[in-house]
Design an enzyme around this catalytic site. Structure first.
Site, mmCIF file in Angstrom:
data_model
loop_
_atom_site.group_PDB
_atom_site.id
_atom_site.type_symbol
_atom_site.label_atom_id
_atom_site.label_comp_id
_atom_site.label_asym_id
_atom_site.label_seq_id
_atom_site.Cartn_x
_atom_site.Cartn_y
_atom_site.Cartn_z
ATOM 1 N N ASP A 1 40.522 12.591 26.581
ATOM 2 C CA ASP A 1 39.858 13.642 27.364
ATOM 3 C C ASP A 1 38.831 13.202 28.318
ATOM 4 O O ASP A 1 38.487 12.353 28.373
ATOM 5 C CB ASP A 1 38.963 14.409 25.926
ATOM 6 C CG ASP A 1 38.155 15.678 26.622
ATOM 7 O OD1 ASP A 1 38.998 16.514 27.282
ATOM 8 O OD2 ASP A 1 36.969 15.644 26.445
ATOM 9 N N CYS B 1 39.987 -8.291 -11.645
ATOM 10 C CA CYS B 1 39.191 -7.597 -12.421
ATOM 11 C C CYS B 1 39.265 -6.082 -12.277
ATOM 12 O O CYS B 1 39.135 -5.358 -13.456
ATOM 13 C CB CYS B 1 37.917 -8.129 -11.768
ATOM 14 S SG CYS B 1 37.687 -9.903 -11.518
ATOM 15 N N CYS C 1 37.657 -9.349 -7.754
ATOM 16 C CA CYS C 1 39.189 -9.480 -7.349
ATOM 17 C C CYS C 1 39.868 -8.307 -7.908
ATOM 18 O O CYS C 1 39.752 -7.565 -8.808
ATOM 19 C CB CYS C 1 39.655 -10.810 -7.874
ATOM 20 S SG CYS C 1 39.543 -10.820 -9.601
#
Length: 851
Positions: A492, A98, A95
């Site tokens: 392209d 942390c 997380c």
């Protein structure tokens, strides 16, 4: 980075890569090698003169990075930078909270530069200087309360594969939940069975209170431990806030609230870890595509099974039905259908034979192959895909940056509000300390922005890994967001809307010559030519089984810019542009029939045509073929033409469908091509593109990218333009566009490195899928962000009135929303490419409702 990270392979040796620009010749490389070899523990040295890099494998127990660098300098060469990149696996870092603690711990270390924490994959990447050892970094992360392991192989780098429910914390939480349940039964259901254990300072303590305290100790110890590390690293995060809440509850004689907070928050953390593991599973699936072992065929014909990491370029590996190809390479012997879906996303197997390229991780369906290894395990296409998917977290999206800024302001404000709510009413108006303490505790829990902060990264990773499984490699979350937000897609032509391979489309004979005869003469003359058009004619003749005899060919000459000339059976033949036949005899006339065919007739058959007013054969046929976007090749002798051949770059079968789907999604599609106006118009009409710009040089394509951005922009900013091309020839335009998309990037290092998004197979159906996935990802991210904020706001508003308690704050505000945003993000894994009707090569079970 100028140096790569020291790695930790299975044999415990490490690899150091340093940049030595002045080592630019074999003599220089020899001096550096001789100097480094004097050290003990050197396992291998590879000087790369072309790139000016030195790669050294060494035993860290006998020498070090610093000693190797010193030996390079002793040879008289400078290392551009003393920086290395170290990657560590930190499974428990799941997380942003942390990650913040780990960053704070690492910032205090001398010799550590840039720090990148990636909670979704559980990885930390650190830039180190001056020989900073890996152990120093590991110790610093340990001081933040997390176990870290240096990784040397991608397979080792994503989290912990052990189920979260078997962890020590899960067991402690289960015990704590059981204990608090018994305590609740005694206090609220069976109070008569809840004995008083004693009285302290006039307050009696029942057995239920003791059970609540025990639950706090058993379930809350990991929280308090993490809270200690948060305080130590000056991180105002959820662990710190929850620790304060638990300690304050017990100290204020609210053991029940403290126990519930400890148990419920632990459950929330376990559920969040479980949800994060689901996101990590998608990365592990990519890593598991490559097999762990390979069967090498030795020179004497014997076979040996070795780890894939031990394969070297030039090895011959044997692959049998059902086995995965262990490395990128070229087929030496055998033929088979190969499932390439892990790389290209294409569900229909591709037929491979000697000389064809194959990729690691693809699956042999039948037959037997011997493959020459052309890249090591860490450099294979699948390894590059894995690395790029992992690195997608490196560059934060605009929304992630907004969320981080908002959270840095939001959390302190709510924490101050929680403290004020607990203190101000009792002090100013004599309100109940107990009641307002619980209100402040509830606001403290609501202050955690965990679900809000993870709402974007978990969505980004889910979307990117879903795309990778379907053959679309997206380099970062920023590009995932940008694709769906693009106002226009520049396309392209050659190699994108078309296959890029010339092929014969028409063969028309004059003066009674058959198609076979025209094709035979043209292929005989062109067989010695190296021009792509000539090779296309020769290839088509071979496919049609036209017999050619080169022995009758002499005096071959390439006529630069016009075609070729050769004597065939003693007669001079010309094969080339229509202008090559200017001035030659014009004896026959051609007229189109009503069914689209041709008939050759003399003027006598058409008395209404006067000689000077009737179209000659070339002026009648050539314009029609050129109007269809075809290149016309005329075949003839000095007496005149005997036939024409139409050559064209075939439009991809799925091109028209892909363009229509993009337009249906609201994307403006514009074709940019360097080809002539006629060809561009024909291709645009065939695929359904209303706007095209032809005869563009590379600089002109860049100008059109900017012009399109200006057309869709506002007063202060430009619109967003995506560009899709072949990844190499269109590199400048791809780099200029907001999102550069490369076609057919499988096995092409340049395309993988330069494009923002790479379509691993030559499959235009992935373009609508990319835009649909991106649009849905943007929607999911917005839903997660605003839902998180809305729920927090509602809970905070209800707390002062006693409507919302600490239990609601944990169950709904923290656990519920974390699971909610993660589950919502996981929906992106269900987005699948559509199958265009009638395009057989796409195969699979996907339907037109996949989006």
């Amino acid at each position: 980075m100028s140096e790569s990270a020291p790695s930790t392979p299975h044999d415990s040796s490490r690899t150091l890569e340093v940049r030595v620009p002045e080592m630019d010749c074999p003599s220089c490389a020899g001096k550096v090698t001789n100097s480094v070899e004097r050290l003990d523990g050197i396992d291998g040295i590879e000087p790369r003169v072309t790139s000016g890099r030195l790669v050294v494998e060494y035993d860290p127990t006998q020498t070090s990075d610093a000693e190797i660098r010193e030996r390079v300098r002793a040879a008289g060469y400078e290392i551009v930078s003393a920086a290395s990149e170290l990657t560590l696996s930190v499974p428990e870092m799941d997380c942003p909270s942390c990650a913040g603690k780990i960053e704070n711990a690492l910032e205090d270390i001398d010799g550590v530069g840039e720090i990148e924490t990636r909670p979704t994959s559980g990885r930390v990447t650190v830039e180190t200087f001056d020989g900073t050892e890996a152990e120093t970094v590991v110790d610093a992360i340990d001081s933040a309360g997390y176990d870290a392991t240096p990784v040397g192989h991608a397979r080792e780098s994503v989290g912990d594969e052990r189920p979260v429910w078997q962890s020590r914390r899960a067991i402690g939480t289960a015990i704590g939940a059981a204990v608090v349940t018994v305590g609740m039964a005694l206090e609220f259901v069976l109070p008569a069975l809840d004995p008083t254990l004693g009285t302290v300072a006039g307050r009696s303590y029942e057995l239920s209170h003791l059970l609540f305290m025990l639950a706090v100790v058993v379930a809350g110890t990991p929280i308090l431990r993490n809270g200690y590390y948060s305080a130590r690293n000056r991180s105002l995060d959820i662990d710190f806030l929850m620790s304060i809440g638990i300690v304050a509850s017990v100290a204020a004689h609210h053991p029940f609230e403290g126990a519930m907070l400890a148990v419920l928050f632990s459950v929330a953390e376990l559920l969040e870890r479980f949800s994060m593991d689901r996101a990590r599973d998608s990365l592990r699936e990519l890593m598991d595509l490559s097999p762990e072992t390979a069967t090498i065929k030795r020179a004497d014909g014997s076979e040996e099974t070795v780890p894939v990491d031990d394969l070297t370029v030039g090895n011959t590996v044997v692959v049998r039905p059902g086995e995965k190809i262990p490395a990128d390479g070229t087929v030496l012997e055998g033929s088979s259908a190969i499932d390439q879906s892990p790389i290209t996303g294409e569900s229909v197997p591709a037929d491979k034979a000697a000389g064809d390229e194959v990729f690691a991780g693809t699956i042999l369906e039948s037959g037997y192959l011997e493959v020459e290894v052309e890249s090591e395990a860490d450099e294979s296409t699948i390894a590059q895909i894995v690395r790029m998917v992992e690195d997608a977290e490196r560059e934060k999206t605009d929304r992630e940056q907004f969320v981080d800024r908002f959270a840095s302001v939001y959390t302190p404000i709510v924490v101050v509000g929680a403290v004020a709510a607990a203190v101000v009413p009792p002090v100013l108006v004599g309100a109940s300390w107990s009641y307002w303490f619980l209100v402040g505790l509830t606001l403290l829990v609501i202050a955690c922005p965990c679900a809000f902060v993870i709402s974007t990264p978990v969505s980004v990773v889910s979307g990117i890994t879903s795309a990778a499984r379907n053959g679309v490699l997206i380099k970062s979350g920023k590009h995932l967001e940008a694709a769906g937000a693009s106002d226009v897609l520049a396309v392209d032509k050659t190699g994108t809307l078309t296959t890029g391979d010339l092929s014969v489309t028409d063969v028309i004979g004059f003066e009674g010559a058959t198609e076979t005869e025209v094709l035979r003469r043209a292929s005989v003359a062109e067989r010695r030519s190296e021009h792509p058009i000539g090779q296309a004619i020769v290839g088509y003749a071979d496919e049609q089984g036209v017999m050619t005899d080169e022995h009758g060919v002499s005096n071959f000459e390439a006529l630069t810019g016009k075609g070729v000339r050769a004597d065939i059976d003693g007669t001079t033949h010309y094969v080339g542009k229509p202008t090559l036949f200017d001035g030659l005899a014009d004896l026959e006339h051609v007229h189109r029939t009503t069914d689209g065919g041709t008939t050759l007739e003399s003027p006598a058959d058409h008395p209404q045509c006067e000689r000077e007013g009737c179209l000659d054969v070339l002026s009648a046929v050539v314009p029609d073929l050129e109007a269809e976007g075809k290149t016309v090749v005329v075949v003839g002798t000095e007496d005149g033409p005997i036939g024409v051949i139409g050559v064209a770059d075939r439009v991809r079968p799925e091109a028209e469908w892909a363009v229509s789907r993009l337009q249906a999604q609201g994307t403006r599609v514009v074709m940019l091509t360097g080809d002539n106006e006629g060809t561009a118009r024909a291709i645009a009409d065939e695929v359904g593109i209303d706007e095209y710009h032809a005869e563009l040089l590379p600089d002109a394509k860049l100008e059109w990218i900017d012009r399109l951005a200006d057309e869709h922009g506002g007063t202060d900013e430009k619109g967003r333009v995506a560009m899709v091309g072949d990844g190499i020839n269109d590199a400048p335009a791809l780099a200029t566009a907001d999102v550069g998309i490369a076609m057919g990037a499988a096995g092409t290092d340049t395309a993988l490195e330069t494009a923002d998004v790479a379509l691993m197979g030559d499959d235009l159906t992935r373009l609508p899928y990319l835009f649909a996935l991106s649009g849905k990802a943007n929607g999911v991210i917005r839903q997660n962000i605003w839902a998180s904020l809305a729920v927090k706001a509602v809970l905070a508003a209800g707390a002062p009135f006693g409507i919302v308690t600490v239990i609601h704050a944990v169950v709904i505000g923290d656990m519920g929303m974390s699971l909610g945003v993660t589950g919502n993000a996981m929906r992106l894994a269900n987005v699948e490419p559509e199958t265009p009707p009638g395009v057989e090569h796409e195969g699979g079970d996907r339907t037109a409702n996949s989006y």
